[in-house]
Design an enzyme around this catalytic site. Sequence first.
Site, short mmCIF file in Angstrom:
data_model
loop_
_atom_site.label_atom_id
_atom_site.label_comp_id
_atom_site.label_asym_id
_atom_site.label_seq_id
_atom_site.Cartn_x
_atom_site.Cartn_y
_atom_site.Cartn_z
N CYS A 82 1.86 3.59 9.92
CA CYS A 82 2.05 4.91 9.29
C CYS A 82 2.64 5.92 10.29
O CYS A 82 2.09 6.12 11.37
CB CYS A 82 0.72 5.43 8.73
SG CYS A 82 0.93 7.04 7.95
N ASP B 104 12.98 -2.32 1.24
CA ASP B 104 14.19 -2.43 0.41
C ASP B 104 14.10 -3.50 -0.68
O ASP B 104 15.13 -4.01 -1.11
CB ASP B 104 15.44 -2.72 1.27
CG ASP B 104 15.78 -1.58 2.20
OD1 ASP B 104 15.30 -0.46 1.97
OD2 ASP B 104 16.52 -1.82 3.17
N ARG C 168 8.71 1.12 -2.98
CA ARG C 168 9.42 2.13 -3.78
C ARG C 168 10.15 1.52 -4.96
O ARG C 168 10.33 2.17 -6.00
CB ARG C 168 10.38 2.92 -2.88
CG ARG C 168 9.65 3.88 -1.97
CD ARG C 168 10.60 4.52 -0.98
NE ARG C 168 11.18 3.51 -0.08
CZ ARG C 168 12.11 3.77 0.83
NH1 ARG C 168 12.57 5.00 0.95
NH2 ARG C 168 12.57 2.82 1.61
N PRO D 245 0.85 -1.19 0.00
CA PRO D 245 0.00 0.00 0.00
C PRO D 245 0.88 1.24 0.00
O PRO D 245 1.85 1.31 0.76
CB PRO D 245 -0.77 -0.12 1.33
CG PRO D 245 0.09 -0.98 2.21
CD PRO D 245 0.82 -1.91 1.28
N MET D 246 0.56 2.21 -0.85
CA MET D 246 1.30 3.48 -0.85
C MET D 246 0.30 4.61 -1.06
O MET D 246 -0.31 4.72 -2.14
CB MET D 246 2.38 3.49 -1.93
CG MET D 246 3.61 2.67 -1.57
SD MET D 246 4.89 2.72 -2.85
CE MET D 246 4.29 1.49 -4.01
N ALA D 247 0.17 5.45 -0.03
CA ALA D 247 -0.77 6.57 -0.09
C ALA D 247 -0.37 7.50 -1.23
O ALA D 247 0.80 7.79 -1.43
CB ALA D 247 -0.76 7.31 1.24
N LYS E 263 -0.41 -4.57 8.95
CA LYS E 263 0.92 -4.15 8.49
C LYS E 263 1.58 -3.35 9.61
O LYS E 263 1.01 -2.37 10.09
CB LYS E 263 0.82 -3.32 7.22
CG LYS E 263 2.17 -2.99 6.61
CD LYS E 263 2.02 -2.71 5.13
CE LYS E 263 3.31 -2.25 4.49
NZ LYS E 263 3.70 -0.90 4.89
C1 FMN Z 1 4.87 7.23 -0.73
C2 FMN Z 1 4.62 6.08 0.22
C3 FMN Z 1 3.35 5.89 0.74
C4 FMN Z 1 3.11 4.84 1.64
N1 FMN Z 1 1.83 4.64 2.09
C5 FMN Z 1 1.58 3.58 2.91
C6 FMN Z 1 0.24 3.28 3.32
O1 FMN Z 1 -0.73 3.96 2.96
N2 FMN Z 1 0.06 2.22 4.15
C7 FMN Z 1 1.10 1.43 4.57
O2 FMN Z 1 0.89 0.48 5.32
N3 FMN Z 1 2.36 1.67 4.17
C8 FMN Z 1 2.61 2.71 3.34
N4 FMN Z 1 3.89 2.93 2.89
C9 FMN Z 1 4.98 2.00 3.28
C10 FMN Z 1 5.21 0.93 2.20
O3 FMN Z 1 4.06 0.11 2.07
C11 FMN Z 1 6.45 0.07 2.53
O4 FMN Z 1 6.21 -0.67 3.69
C12 FMN Z 1 7.71 0.91 2.71
O5 FMN Z 1 7.85 1.84 1.66
C13 FMN Z 1 8.96 0.03 2.81
O6 FMN Z 1 9.25 -0.61 1.61
P1 FMN Z 1 10.42 -0.09 0.59
O7 FMN Z 1 11.66 0.16 1.43
O8 FMN Z 1 10.55 -1.26 -0.36
O9 FMN Z 1 9.91 1.16 -0.05
C14 FMN Z 1 4.15 3.98 2.02
C15 FMN Z 1 5.43 4.19 1.49
C16 FMN Z 1 5.68 5.21 0.60
C17 FMN Z 1 7.07 5.38 0.04
#
Ligand code: FMN
Length: 334
Positions: A110, A215, A238, A24-26, A152
Amino acid sequence: MVSELSRPFSIGGLAIPNRVVLAPMAGITNSAYRRHLKRHGAGLVVTEMVSAYGLIYSNHRTEEYVDFAEEERPVAVQLFGDEPEVMGKAARLVLEREQRPDLLDLNLGCPVRKVTRGGAGCALGADVARAAAVAAAVVGAASPRGIPVTAKIRSGLTPEEPNAVDLARRLEDAGVAAVAMHPRAATQFYRGRADHELTARVVQAVSVPVIASGDVYSWEIARTILAESGATALMAARGALGNPWLIHELLEGRARERPALAVAVADLLELLARAREDLGPERATRWIRKHLTWYLQPYPVPGTIAHELRTCPDYQALVEALGRLPGSNGPQAV
Ligand SMILES: Cc1cc2nc3c(=O)[nH]c(=O)nc-3n(C[C@H](O)[C@H](O)[C@H](O)COP(=O)(O)O)c2cc1C
């Protein structure tokens, strides 16, 4: 070639076709983006976080966050909120809609102030007893309807005081059917390395599937995370931005070169067309801007052209400008 991530798994009896989950990514994982990543192979997609209060007060925008297309299934709706009663009510509202998601996910990680000052997100994750009560309320609403609930979580509020193991155990006791673990503390936001040794401790502490988040940028890294943590599945976050080919790489279990610029542009145009279906041309043109940067950054696109694309005022002009990129296939009919 296929990797272990291409095998199916199940969450509370729900079959998930493979082990690559779109995180999930807002502001990013709207229906258009989820459909796009689904087409690239994601086994499960999750909505942006949805406010329980927004649902209860029938906020128009909030309702939009809960909408999804049938082709997204299996799809999870992620809820955030603070109180068990409010979260239970929000869960019932989502599940009483004509179109019901396959899973409900609880946001306990969050770190954004707007969310935590009301006691939600990582603030709820820090209060293990209240988090368990929220989980029990949501499970109480979802299980009679046959919908599994996932959560999560992060490491904890600070790197010095991780509470993830305790929290995951309590969530499992409350009936949660899978845990997604992002092993960074709330104070780290998205900085520093995700500590998947902590994910391993969560895996050992619970018997439900654990999905590792943090990551996941390449198969090489993914393989290490899987070996280190013993997680059942991985979340792409990401690493998938501007690079939906990451999903293929993870499923195939081999490194992939970025495709030619023409392929990247064609993919971007497809994403833009999907966004237009849902948002209309004007909103879609604004929404796609950050994706333009992510998609084009690995290619030698002159700064002036990249700027022109990002500031393009209307849909058709953007499509044409993308078509004029060197090595692109000319304007595409979308
Ligand atoms: C722009 C953005 C928005 C995010 N929004 C949420 C969200 O709405 N809910 C959630 O549980 N995690 C959210 N995350 C966290 C991601 O789901 C993920 O756990 C976090 O980015 C770590 O993974 P990564 O290092 O591969 O990016 C968000 C991350 C980013 C970068």
